[in-house]
Design a protein around this motif. Structure first.
Motif, mmCIF file in Angstrom:
data_model
loop_
_atom_site.group_PDB
_atom_site.id
_atom_site.type_symbol
_atom_site.label_atom_id
_atom_site.label_comp_id
_atom_site.label_asym_id
_atom_site.label_seq_id
_atom_site.Cartn_x
_atom_site.Cartn_y
_atom_site.Cartn_z
ATOM 1 N N ASN A 104 0.564 -1.335 0.255
ATOM 2 C CA ASN A 104 0.251 0.163 -0.012
ATOM 3 C C ASN A 104 1.276 1.260 0.635
ATOM 4 O O ASN A 104 2.371 0.878 0.454
ATOM 5 N N ILE A 151 1.015 6.118 -1.219
ATOM 6 C CA ILE A 151 0.306 6.769 -1.911
ATOM 7 C C ILE A 151 0.947 7.185 -3.437
ATOM 8 O O ILE A 151 2.388 7.188 -3.898
ATOM 9 N N TYR A 199 -5.148 6.842 -2.330
ATOM 10 C CA TYR A 199 -4.022 5.856 -1.693
ATOM 11 C C TYR A 199 -4.678 4.315 -2.266
ATOM 12 O O TYR A 199 -5.512 4.473 -3.143
ATOM 13 N N GLY A 230 -10.255 4.930 -1.968
ATOM 14 C CA GLY A 230 -8.725 4.105 -2.284
ATOM 15 C C GLY A 230 -9.039 3.430 -3.460
ATOM 16 O O GLY A 230 -9.747 2.549 -3.953
ATOM 17 N N ILE A 250 -6.622 4.407 5.157
ATOM 18 C CA ILE A 250 -7.271 5.141 4.718
ATOM 19 C C ILE A 250 -8.405 5.732 5.237
ATOM 20 O O ILE A 250 -9.207 5.024 6.179
ATOM 21 N N TYR A 298 -5.898 9.497 2.335
ATOM 22 C CA TYR A 298 -3.908 8.263 2.668
ATOM 23 C C TYR A 298 -3.287 9.339 3.503
ATOM 24 O O TYR A 298 -3.703 9.672 4.128
ATOM 25 N N GLY A 307 -1.207 12.982 1.369
ATOM 26 C CA GLY A 307 -1.464 12.365 2.523
ATOM 27 C C GLY A 307 -1.850 12.873 3.945
ATOM 28 O O GLY A 307 -1.003 14.369 3.805
#
Lengths: 196, 196
Positions: A81, A83, A88, A123, B83, B88, B123
């Motif tokens: 995972n 960004i 996300y 996401g 998330i 994010y 983020g």
């Protein structure tokens, strides 16, 4: 008739020495290299999560701690995972030796559920699946997975489904697998550029 | 004069037995519980990443693999991500025994850099710091950390800086620490609700 030497057989079928098509690297290593490249060019910040391990015995040595007993745990989430363009990103990557379908036994049901949960929260989620024998790698967006979670009888995702609904990822030098290009193709409309 | 028994000393200073103020749970456990609660009420999907471990010896037993030698590795990123409201989220949580400042030695420089990198990509990033002696926990947004990365001479973040630029997190029952409330306070304007 020459029977093959058993030791040689074991050697050639060990994971490290299997070479399908003309590649010598497994999917995970290629994705990790691609992520390193994406970070270097400041395109995205995506990492593989460490493997969860339950530690039950630790020795304390002069130069640090040594784990003496530990067990691999089932991951609660997916492996990757991070960004990308302010979004996300969450995905799982799997290889299969089947040439006709991706067995759903290869991925935990709660991992697919995780992808769909994250998708619902806004996401960008997907699976990357490599069919080793035919040497083809696909990105399949999570919203194409819902049908397989709803129908419990489904045991695998046919290759034809990947051909129709996935994006074929081409090999490259750097990045090795440009999966973010596929993300752009699929989600392009909803992505905005990062803050500068 | 009674010299303290060394074994007893080792025991009483072990992490598990220290109880500061009237709390018996450490920051990490409280954040993990809060994250579980947030997931249960479908408010956010945030997990602690597993601790990275380098495995050097594995036994193969009938009922699975047992790790026989492994070492703790420096994490490449922060401990928590996920998330929230389509954004994010990335943060690190630390406790300190100092009552006047948070020593920057408690956090790797590349972890602060990671927070600032992710922030630049759009983020929501922050530190959660608990001052054990005074039993106060703060959330400090990453954009308030830049000054400490720029000035190499800075060895710690004074408590007064947290009081002025951070948000004090109150204890609760469920969630134990409602840090997303603080995120709303700080980033409220840029957050949008999740897709439904």
């Amino acid at each position: 008739m020459n029977y093959p030497d058993r030791r040689k057989l074991v050697h050639t079928t060990s994971k490290a020495s299997i070479v399908y098509g003309n590649r010598g690297m497994n999917l995970e290593s290629e994705i990790n290299l691609s992520n390193t490249f994406y970070r270097e060019i400041d395109k995205a910040i995506i990492y593989k999560k460490p493997t969860p391990i339950k530690i039950s015995k630790v020795d304390y040595k002069q130069n640090g701690q040594v784990i003496r007993e530990g067990f691999f745990e089932k991951p609660s989430t997916t492996d990757y995972n991070g960004i990308y363009k302010g979004h996300y990103i969450d995905f799982e990557a799997k290889e299969t030796k089947s040439s006709t379908s991706f067995p759903l036994a290869n991925i935990h049901e709660h991992q697919i559920k995780h992808l769909l949960d994250v998708q619902r929260h806004g996401g960008i989620c997907f699976l990357i699946v490599r069919f080793l024998i035919i040497n083809k790698t696909f990105l399949l967006p999570s919203y194409k997975l819902e049908v397989f979670l709803e129908e419990e009888s489904r045991k695998s995702i046919p290759l034809s489904y990947f051909l129709e609904h996935g994006i074929l990822l081409k090999d490259g030098y750097n990045p090795r697998i440009d999966y973010l290009k596929a993300v752009d193709e699929i989600y392009g409309g909803v992505l905005y550029e990062k803050q500068t």
